[in-house]
Scaffold this active site. Sequence first.
Site, mmCIF file in Angstrom:
data_model
loop_
_atom_site.group_PDB
_atom_site.id
_atom_site.type_symbol
_atom_site.label_atom_id
_atom_site.label_comp_id
_atom_site.label_asym_id
_atom_site.label_seq_id
_atom_site.Cartn_x
_atom_site.Cartn_y
_atom_site.Cartn_z
ATOM 1 N N GLY A 2 66.720 21.857 43.071
ATOM 2 C CA GLY A 2 67.597 22.645 42.199
ATOM 3 C C GLY A 2 68.991 22.774 42.795
ATOM 4 N N GLU A 3 69.965 22.906 41.903
ATOM 5 C CA GLU A 3 71.356 23.054 42.372
ATOM 6 C C GLU A 3 71.680 24.489 42.763
ATOM 7 O OE1 GLU A 3 73.740 21.223 39.268
ATOM 8 O OE2 GLU A 3 72.720 19.306 39.620
ATOM 9 N N LYS A 4 70.790 25.428 42.462
ATOM 10 C CA LYS A 4 71.077 26.820 42.851
ATOM 11 C C LYS A 4 71.215 26.925 44.360
ATOM 12 C CE LYS A 4 68.213 30.401 42.926
ATOM 13 N NZ LYS A 4 68.531 31.044 44.210
ATOM 14 N N LEU B 63 56.164 30.102 41.163
ATOM 15 C CA LEU B 63 56.972 29.254 40.279
ATOM 16 C C LEU B 63 57.585 30.044 39.127
ATOM 17 C CD1 LEU B 63 54.631 26.118 40.098
ATOM 18 C CD2 LEU B 63 56.433 26.631 41.759
ATOM 19 N N HIS B 64 58.793 29.637 38.747
ATOM 20 C CA HIS B 64 59.468 30.228 37.599
ATOM 21 C C HIS B 64 60.087 29.101 36.768
ATOM 22 C CE1 HIS B 64 63.071 29.454 39.879
ATOM 23 N NE2 HIS B 64 62.694 30.281 40.843
ATOM 24 N N GLY C 172 62.902 27.864 36.562
ATOM 25 C CA GLY C 172 63.742 26.922 37.300
ATOM 26 C C GLY C 172 62.901 25.790 37.882
ATOM 27 N N HIS C 173 61.733 26.151 38.472
ATOM 28 C CA HIS C 173 60.859 25.115 39.043
ATOM 29 C C HIS C 173 60.334 24.203 37.931
ATOM 30 C CE1 HIS C 173 60.217 28.348 42.172
ATOM 31 N NE2 HIS C 173 60.513 27.318 42.920
ATOM 32 N N MET D 114 57.812 26.399 47.225
ATOM 33 C CA MET D 114 57.060 27.375 48.017
ATOM 34 C C MET D 114 56.194 28.227 47.074
ATOM 35 S SD MET D 114 59.221 28.314 51.346
ATOM 36 C CE MET D 114 60.169 29.683 50.735
ATOM 37 N N SER E 152 65.605 33.295 39.857
ATOM 38 C CA SER E 152 65.205 33.199 41.264
ATOM 39 C C SER E 152 64.020 34.128 41.508
ATOM 40 C CB SER E 152 66.374 33.649 42.150
ATOM 41 O OG SER E 152 65.922 33.942 43.440
HETATM 42 O O1 PAF Z 1 63.690 25.477 47.881
HETATM 43 C C1 PAF Z 1 62.537 25.738 48.330
HETATM 44 O O2 PAF Z 1 61.673 26.265 47.625
HETATM 45 C C2 PAF Z 1 62.222 25.403 49.776
HETATM 46 O O3 PAF Z 1 63.324 25.604 50.593
HETATM 47 C C3 PAF Z 1 61.649 23.979 49.952
HETATM 48 C C4 PAF Z 1 62.673 22.935 49.561
HETATM 49 C C5 PAF Z 1 60.403 23.824 49.104
HETATM 50 C C6 PAF Z 1 61.282 23.757 51.413
HETATM 51 O O4 PAF Z 1 60.301 24.642 51.849
#
Ligand code: PAF
Length: 278
Positions: free
Chosen positions: A149-151, A33-34, A36-37, A30, A187
Amino acid sequence: MEQLKTINALRECLAVKTKAEIKIALVPTMGNLHKGHLALVKKAQSLADYVVVSIFVNPTQFVVGEDFENYPRTLERDLDYLRHLNVDLVFIPNILEIYPDNVQITTEVIVPELDAIYCGEYRPGHFKGVATVVCKLFNIIQPDIAVFGEKDYQQLLVIRSLVKNLNLPIRIYSVPTFRETDGLAVSSRNKYLSLSERQTAPLLFKAIIDVADSIKRGESDYENLEKNSISSLMTAGFRPEYFSICDSRTLKKPVNQELVIMASAWLGKARLIDNITL
Ligand code: PAF
């Protein structure tokens, strides 16, 4: 790095890759980004030839009282990060592209066994929104693999379930939670913590680790461990929603030693979640 906004343009671009049997990985996000992404992207790059990152703030997973409008949108910065990582394609659809009729009246995907428990109990409808949008993204992009992610452990199980139950030909990979040096799970929500709450926040992970250690030492009164953890979190200033030791595949009462310890707690304006699997 390609940046595409429409399903048509995306399909045209990916058709060439599919024809050439290039393995495609998807990292759905979504935005905002940090680190973790970025770990998810690196994992995707290690598994596939071509990596697509989607950035879509999905309105249907926000529940009553949650602020969809004010969700942090940092597109230019996100694109910079992804460019530096040599991501191949970023898909940035608008709401109408994903929900052409109406977000309220749309075909929905529900994973009933996981929908209304734990985070689903406190965020009713959230997992339906996640399952629906992830299913749409899978159908639009048709990746060979997808990385999560596993979080968001319950979300990961929801996605594994929908892939299995809808027979989608996609392999789901997960990446361990990325943590700050003091243990706090990275997060987007951590930015809602005040300075003093930020000092307290790692206690959530510490409480989970303490329970894991007790279990490893042979403690088997899980209810008591859960109760004690909730009260020590409350003493530290958290408002816990749940703290639970459950079966890591079903989130039901544990039947063997495959466990996940999951917790969700508010600290000030931030709703923090964390878990570890044993
Ligand atoms: O984990 C997220 O960022 C969201 O729930 C996802 C998987 C991108 C769905 O919108």
